[in-house]
Design a protein around this motif. Structure first.
Motif, PDB file in Angstrom:
ATOM      1  N   GLU A   1      31.045  27.599  -1.061  1.00  0.00           N
ATOM      2  CA  GLU A   1      30.683  26.276  -0.615  1.00  0.00           C
ATOM      3  C   GLU A   1      29.611  26.349   0.552  1.00  0.00           C
ATOM      4  O   GLU A   1      30.084  27.099   1.504  1.00  0.00           O
ATOM      5  N   ASN A   2      28.722  25.581   0.419  1.00  0.00           N
ATOM      6  CA  ASN A   2      27.556  25.657   1.726  1.00  0.00           C
ATOM      7  C   ASN A   2      27.063  27.055   2.105  1.00  0.00           C
ATOM      8  O   ASN A   2      26.464  27.205   3.050  1.00  0.00           O
ATOM      9  N   GLU A   3      26.988  27.870   1.318  1.00  0.00           N
ATOM     10  CA  GLU A   3      26.839  29.341   1.324  1.00  0.00           C
ATOM     11  C   GLU A   3      25.127  29.439   1.603  1.00  0.00           C
ATOM     12  O   GLU A   3      24.548  29.032   0.494  1.00  0.00           O
ATOM     13  N   LEU A   4      24.423  29.952   2.425  1.00  0.00           N
ATOM     14  CA  LEU A   4      22.980  30.057   2.662  1.00  0.00           C
ATOM     15  C   LEU A   4      22.727  31.166   1.462  1.00  0.00           C
ATOM     16  O   LEU A   4      23.316  32.007   1.582  1.00  0.00           O
TER      17      LEU A   4
ATOM     18  N   ILE B   1      18.599  27.161  -4.860  1.00  0.00           N
ATOM     19  CA  ILE B   1      18.746  28.463  -5.519  1.00  0.00           C
ATOM     20  C   ILE B   1      18.190  27.854  -7.048  1.00  0.00           C
ATOM     21  O   ILE B   1      19.005  27.294  -7.437  1.00  0.00           O
ATOM     22  N   ILE B   2      17.590  28.909  -7.608  1.00  0.00           N
ATOM     23  CA  ILE B   2      17.337  28.759  -9.081  1.00  0.00           C
ATOM     24  C   ILE B   2      17.548  29.932  -9.777  1.00  0.00           C
ATOM     25  O   ILE B   2      17.243  31.074  -9.354  1.00  0.00           O
ATOM     26  N   GLY B   3      18.201  30.042 -10.849  1.00  0.00           N
ATOM     27  CA  GLY B   3      18.832  31.195 -11.673  1.00  0.00           C
ATOM     28  C   GLY B   3      17.797  31.381 -12.505  1.00  0.00           C
ATOM     29  O   GLY B   3      16.601  31.065 -12.675  1.00  0.00           O
ATOM     30  N   LYS B   4      18.467  32.216 -13.679  1.00  0.00           N
ATOM     31  CA  LYS B   4      17.531  32.680 -14.760  1.00  0.00           C
ATOM     32  C   LYS B   4      17.836  31.539 -15.845  1.00  0.00           C
ATOM     33  O   LYS B   4      18.792  30.827 -15.902  1.00  0.00           O
ATOM     34  N   PRO B   5      16.625  31.199 -16.437  1.00  0.00           N
ATOM     35  CA  PRO B   5      16.411  29.929 -17.066  1.00  0.00           C
ATOM     36  C   PRO B   5      17.359  30.079 -18.483  1.00  0.00           C
ATOM     37  O   PRO B   5      17.799  28.921 -18.832  1.00  0.00           O
ATOM     38  N   LEU B   6      17.544  31.291 -19.018  1.00  0.00           N
ATOM     39  CA  LEU B   6      18.050  31.213 -20.262  1.00  0.00           C
ATOM     40  C   LEU B   6      17.747  30.792 -21.552  1.00  0.00           C
ATOM     41  O   LEU B   6      17.851  31.141 -22.826  1.00  0.00           O
ATOM     42  N   ASN B   7      16.453  29.979 -21.281  1.00  0.00           N
ATOM     43  CA  ASN B   7      16.132  29.201 -22.656  1.00  0.00           C
ATOM     44  C   ASN B   7      14.594  28.750 -22.547  1.00  0.00           C
ATOM     45  O   ASN B   7      14.137  28.711 -21.219  1.00  0.00           O
TER      46      ASN B   7
END
Length: 193
Positions: free
Chosen positions: A38-41, A79-85
């Protein structure tokens, strides 16, 4: 080389990058919970996970130096992750159009014998061109970057999406900052040349 080298990663991209150094190494799966606190940069997240991965790998060996690495992509402080689709990839690239994404890559070396850990975070910034929806859709259909954070493959056609790149080492963008790794290995007594 005096100590065995271990890459605590199942990433084929990190493995390919480490192979550039022409050093013998083995790989292991670090099996670490990658959930952010939680709240981790973002910088704190990748540093913590790189250390955890290296430590997890160190438990599987009786000697050697274990490399742990983790990466996140950040746009507009999110943070953006892998889109997966396809749909999510198009959405991510639409958000990136004309913007800058910062990739933070955590790198940790864990000496199995001494327990000594050295770790750092390396940023790398990708400045995107203004992209049309047609160009974005075409790119996604050609490269299908569904398992790449930020929805692009910089080692492929993704280079056409960028206005410029900013950072110490382009390998950082793929997931393993080799210039910094060479420095850390040197401090561990492992010479690349």
């Amino acid at each position: 080389m005096s100590k065995p080298l271990i890459l605590a990663s199942t990433s084929p991209f990190r493995k390919q990058l480490l192979e550039k150094l022409n050093l013998p190494f083995s790989c292991c799966s670090p099996e670490v919970d990658e959930t952010a606190l939680e709240n981790e940069l973002p910088q704190d997240l990748v540093l913590r996970l790189a250390k955890l991965k290296a430590a997890a790998g160190a438990t599987k060996f009786t000697e050697g130096v274990v490399i742990g690495s983790d990466q996140v992509a950040v746009i507009n402080n999110k943070i953006i992750g892998k889109p997966l689709n396809r749909e999510t990839a198009i959405e991510q690239l639409s958000q990136s159009s004309g913007q800058s994404i910062t990739f933070y890559t955590g790198l940790a070396l864990h000496d199995v014998d001494s327990g000594q850990v050295e770790a750092m975070v390396e940023p790398f910034i990708v400045h995107f061109r203004v992209l049309s929806q047609r160009a974005i859709s075409r790119y996604v259909d050609i490269e299908q970057p569904f398992y790449c954070a930020g929805s692009f493959k910089c080692e492929g056609l993704g280079i056409a999406l960028f206005e410029r790149l900013e950072g110490k080492d382009p390998n950082t963008l793929i997931g393993l900052p080799l210039i910094s790794l060479i420095d850390l290995l040197h401090r561990q007594g492992i010479e690349v040349l």
